[in-house]
Design an enzyme around this catalytic site. Structure first.
Site, short mmCIF file in Angstrom:
data_model
loop_
_atom_site.label_atom_id
_atom_site.label_comp_id
_atom_site.label_asym_id
_atom_site.label_seq_id
_atom_site.Cartn_x
_atom_site.Cartn_y
_atom_site.Cartn_z
N HIS A 35 -0.71 -17.02 -2.97
CA HIS A 35 0.46 -16.53 -2.25
C HIS A 35 0.22 -15.10 -1.74
CE1 HIS A 35 4.62 -15.66 -1.21
NE2 HIS A 35 4.59 -14.60 -2.00
N TYR B 232 9.99 -3.17 4.03
CA TYR B 232 9.27 -3.06 2.76
C TYR B 232 8.33 -1.87 2.63
CZ TYR B 232 4.60 -4.78 4.06
OH TYR B 232 3.33 -4.91 4.57
#
Ligand code: MN
Length: 428
Positions: A145, A256
């Site tokens: 991931h 982010y």
């Protein structure tokens, strides 16, 4: 009346409570949860087959005496007071419950009044969040991931950051928005920048996503300033749940930098209601991926500390049929739970009973095993075909996502049930 040590004898245990074929909840599971009914306030229970078992009723009948369980903890609206008994206390309780319900011990079965009061069909109860969650930490422990997301957000040359193979990367999430399975999730509003050449815009997220995760729940840890060593870490873990860490990718990718996940993450996370103990998962221990480079000594742990847990996610459009969009496995996680907890506390950070530590999205090696739509559709560039003819890049209003998980080996199946949530339109 203790639990058989021989694995075959253990797997062969049966309950006098009926357990349907393929159930996640045989007598070897004994998960813990919080239920209520019209006339029973939320309180602790366990489950065998499709029967929820009211632990307070068993205690009232004197059936849980002498095992160190505080009767008041069995009337509490969360499992936190019960968790004060710690690993050893919960182990005794689980063993005792197996003793009460195994088919060769008809003692309780014959007390029909108590049985009638204690056992309730799962379809007739409401399940709640099992614990009062003080803090929520989300790790990022799937190498596949992290690599996939890194390629999409930063390009292949910077996919895995230099720290990733040396420590279990994580961030502090928000516990207030964790909800129990079945709770609807409202599409978040937020700031994003879909056109990199233009200023940011505000509106409903257009890249709403799932994160297929598991989470573990901690017992009371140590005082502030002390750490939990990697070898003792599993003794501080109560059990595991399924976890869908809903994410708004467009909000996330704009916000982010440099402090990490924020509003793209904290609008909702869904948790399954049954806490499955590590003791119940013991027969499914397995090796995690080989760790190279070798971790620093405080993260080094010999032995098998992963679990072979099959996970899947299904997507159900409004009034539609379900398509399984991902099949993966907990064992693909690079960093195990013991390492996560040891790392979390190595600086003296204290954890408390009921803290939730999520795994991070669990993706496997092949594209069908990716645990997010972000990866499954490669940021929307390869739409997913659904069984009923539709397609998806990201979630649409009215979509329901269900995540299931179970371990199975030699005829023994231990599962979590499911975590489910439907997407409601944004409130603009
Ligand atoms: Mn997550």
């Amino acid at each position: 009346m203790s639990i058989p040590h021989d694995p075959r004898e253990y797997a062969a245990l049966r309950s006098w409570v009926e357990v349907p074929q393929g159930s996640d909840f045989p007598i070897q599971n004994i998960p813990f949860g919080i239920f209520s009914t019209g006339d029973r306030q939320p309180r602790p229970c366990t489950r065998i087959g499709d029967q929820v078992i009211d632990l307070h009723v068993l205690a009232k009948a004197g059936l849980l005496n002498g095992i160190g369980v505080d009767p008041a903890a069995l009337e509490a609206p969360t499992l936190n007071p019960l968790m004060a008994a710690g690993k050893t206390g919960l182990r005794h309780l689980r063993g005792h419950l197996i003793g009460l319900f195994r088919s060769d011990q008809p003692f309780l079965k014959e007390r029909t009044t108590t049985v009638r009061e204690a056992l309730l069909p799962v379809s007739e109860v409401t399940m709640h969040l099992p614990v009062s969650i003080g803090d929520y930490t989300d790790f990022y422990s799937s190498r596949e991931h992290a690599t996939n997301v890194g390629i999409m957000f930063r390009g292949p040359e910077n996919a895995l950051m230099p720290n990733w193979l040396h420590l279990p990367v994580g961030y502090h999430g928000r516990s207030s928005s964790i909800v129990v399975s079945g709770t609807a999730i409202q599409r978040p509003m937020g700031q994003m920048r879909p056109d990199r050449e233009a200023p940011p815009v505000f509106g409903p997220s257009r890249q709403l996503d799932i994160e297929l995760e598991t989470a573990f729940i901690t017992f009371q840890g140590k005082p502030l300033g002390q750490h939990i060593g990697v070898e003792e870490a599993e003794d501080h873990i109560f059990g595991m749940v399924l976890f869908n860490d809903w994410s708004a990718r467009d909000i996330q990718s704009w916000e982010y930098v440099p402090l990490g996940p924020f509003l793209g993450k904290n609008f909702g996370s869904s948790m399954s209601p049954w806490v499955v103990t590590l003791d119940a998962l013991e027969p499914f221990r397995t090796d995690g991926p080989r760790q190279d480079p070798e971790p620093l000594p405080y993260l080094r742990i010999p032995g098998r500390h992963s679990f072979d847990i099959r996970l899947e996610a299904g997507l159900i459009p409004k009034n539609g049929t379900e398509t399984v969009i991902c099949r993966t496995n907990f064992k693909y996680l690079y960093w195990n739970m013991a390492q996560q907890l040891a790392h979390h506390t190595v600086n003296g950070c204290n954890v408390r009973a009921g803290d939730v530590m999520a795994s991070g999205t669990i993706s496997g090696p092949d594209p069908g095993s990716y645990g997010s739509l972000l990866e499954l559709t490669w940021r929307g560039t390869k739409p997913l075909k659904l069984g009923d003819g539709g397609e998806r890049r990201f979630l649409e209003d009215g979509d329901t996502v269900v995540i299931r998980g179970h371990a199975e080996r030699d005829g023994l199946r231990i599962g979590f049930g499911e975590v489910r949530g439907e997407i409601l339109p944004a409130r603009e």
